[in-house]
Every structure is written in C-alpha cells, then in structure tokens.
Design a protein around this motif. Structure first.
Motif, PDB file in Angstrom:
ATOM      1  N   ALA A  43       0.828  -1.215   0.000  1.00 47.93           N
ATOM      2  CA  ALA A  43       0.000   0.000   0.000  1.00 47.93           C
ATOM      3  C   ALA A  43       0.860   1.261   0.000  1.00 47.93           C
ATOM      4  CB  ALA A  43      -0.936  -0.008   1.204  1.00 47.93           C
ATOM      5  N   ALA A  44       1.997   1.215   0.676  1.00 45.20           N
ATOM      6  CA  ALA A  44       2.892   2.381   0.724  1.00 45.20           C
ATOM      7  C   ALA A  44       3.421   2.736  -0.669  1.00 45.20           C
ATOM      8  CB  ALA A  44       4.045   2.125   1.687  1.00 45.20           C
ATOM      9  N   TYR A  45       3.461   1.760  -1.565  1.00 41.96           N
ATOM     10  CA  TYR A  45       3.926   1.989  -2.934  1.00 41.96           C
ATOM     11  C   TYR A  45       2.757   2.106  -3.920  1.00 41.96           C
ATOM     12  CZ  TYR A  45       8.749   1.015  -1.593  1.00 41.96           C
ATOM     13  OH  TYR A  45      10.002   1.058  -1.031  1.00 41.96           O
ATOM     14  N   GLY A  46       1.525   2.157  -3.405  1.00 42.69           N
ATOM     15  CA  GLY A  46       0.358   2.271  -4.278  1.00 42.69           C
ATOM     16  C   GLY A  46      -0.001   0.973  -4.968  1.00 42.69           C
ATOM     17  N   ALA A  47       0.380  -0.141  -4.378  1.00 45.87           N
ATOM     18  CA  ALA A  47       0.139  -1.451  -4.981  1.00 45.87           C
ATOM     19  C   ALA A  47      -0.737  -2.301  -4.063  1.00 45.87           C
ATOM     20  CB  ALA A  47       1.466  -2.158  -5.234  1.00 45.87           C
ATOM     21  N   GLU A  48      -1.168  -3.427  -4.597  1.00 45.95           N
ATOM     22  CA  GLU A  48      -1.894  -4.401  -3.803  1.00 45.95           C
ATOM     23  C   GLU A  48      -0.997  -5.602  -3.567  1.00 45.95           C
ATOM     24  OE1 GLU A  48      -5.707  -5.487  -5.292  1.00 45.95           O
ATOM     25  OE2 GLU A  48      -6.363  -3.416  -5.474  1.00 45.95           O
ATOM     26  N   LEU A  49      -1.316  -6.351  -2.525  1.00 44.93           N
ATOM     27  CA  LEU A  49      -0.612  -7.596  -2.252  1.00 44.93           C
ATOM     28  C   LEU A  49      -1.434  -8.744  -2.803  1.00 44.93           C
ATOM     29  CD1 LEU A  49       1.737  -9.093  -0.826  1.00 44.93           C
ATOM     30  CD2 LEU A  49       0.218  -9.285   1.164  1.00 44.93           C
TER      31      LEU A  49
END
Length: 189
Positions: free
Chosen positions: A164-170
């Motif tokens: 989330a900190a990089y604007g992504a999903e896991l």
C-alpha cells in the motif's frame, strides 16, 4: 478459447528461489526463438485469448522480451508479467510505463530482508524494493506477489502495508510443492 493463458517464456533465471515452482535457472535448449514467439502470439490472437500471463524464469532476462511484449500489445493481448525485479531500473520502468495493456507482478516473499532473503537469495529484498520504487516513481501499475510459506505467513499484514505504501496491492499465492519447492516442502509448506 481460454480467457487466460500462462506462458513460461524462458526458464532462464538470475535467482534460485527455494520455492520455485518451475525449478528455473538454466534455459531449456529448445526455448522458442523470437520468430516462434511471434507466431505463438499470432495463434493466441487468432484464438481470441484475452490475457497472457508471462513468467518463467525471469522474462526480462530475454533480450527480445520488450519487443515481444510490444508485439503482443499490438495484437491486442493484455499481458500480466511476473518478475523477480532484479533487472528493473528507472530506464526500464520508464519504458514499461508506456504500455497500457500491461499488469506487473513483482515477487517479494518477506516484509524484511531476513525472511525474504532466506527464500529468494542474499540481498534480494533490497533490490526488489528498488524495483518497486522504480515502478511507483514512473506510474507503472503493479502488484506485489507473495508465496505463502511457513517462513513468511506472520508478515502478511506488514507485506500488505508495504504494498500500500507503494500504491500497490498484495497478491498472495499458495505454496505448491513442485519444482524446487518439492525439495523444500518440509521447511516451507
């Protein structure tokens, strides 16, 4: 036609992850040439396949991979590429930012270097975070992919926060005892 096709474009890889489903490392002697890859893309297009998931090995290790990726997009194929991130830099991320039909998955198997590097190899955590940073800086859409193992399950919340900190999903994948993972089943599965 299948909606989705998975293609291991090469088994050549610059890592030796202990859970590698494909037991990647060395390329096969009879891997497809660039011309054969283009013919396969043509066939998938003729079948009206919507998306091709491309992995390996490490797809970006192929010198012709960006050309093949561009060709697939010209033909209307949506692509999802799985990478270990080792070859990603700002120049490559900038080029990838121009592809509108590309989804990327970056493999990261621990929120900390201690956990990730026991699975993927020494100093890979730092390099993967560098790749993720390149993607985020250049607006490349990506997700972080984690194979759930005994070594990293306790870090899932931290991995989700990191993504989330990089604007992504896991994206969490299940451990499958095949390839090198089969040899390491007792310690990982």
């Amino acid at each position: 036609a299948p909606v989705n096709v998975t293609w291991e474009i090469t088994l050549k890889c610059n890592l030796r992850c202990v859970h590698c489903l494909s037991d990647a490392g060395k390329p096969l002697e009879d891997e497809l040439t660039a011309a054969e890859c283009r013919r396969l893309v043509d066939q998938l297009t003729a079948l009206k396949v919507f998306q091709v998931n491309i992995g390996g090995g490490e797809p970006f290790i192929r010198e012709d991979f960006l050309d093949l990726l561009g060709y697939a997009h010209e033909k209307g194929l949506v692509t999802c590429v799985s990478t270990n991130g080792m070859l990603i830099d700002d120049n490559l991320a900038k080029r990838l930012s121009t592809y509108t039909m590309l989804y990327l998955q970056v493999s990261l198997d621990g929120a900390t270097a201690d956990v990730n590097d026991r699975i993927r190899g020494k100093e890979t955590h730092k390099k993967i975070l560098g790749a993720i940073g390149c993607f985020a800086r250049h607006g490349v859409r990506f997700s972080i992919n984690t194979v759930l193992t005994r070594k990293n399950y306790s870090q899932l919340d931290d991995l989700r926060k990191l993504a989330a900190a990089y604007g992504a999903e896991l994206r969490v994948s299940r451990f499958r005892p095949s390839g090198r993972a089969k040899e390491n089943r007792d310690s990982l599965g």
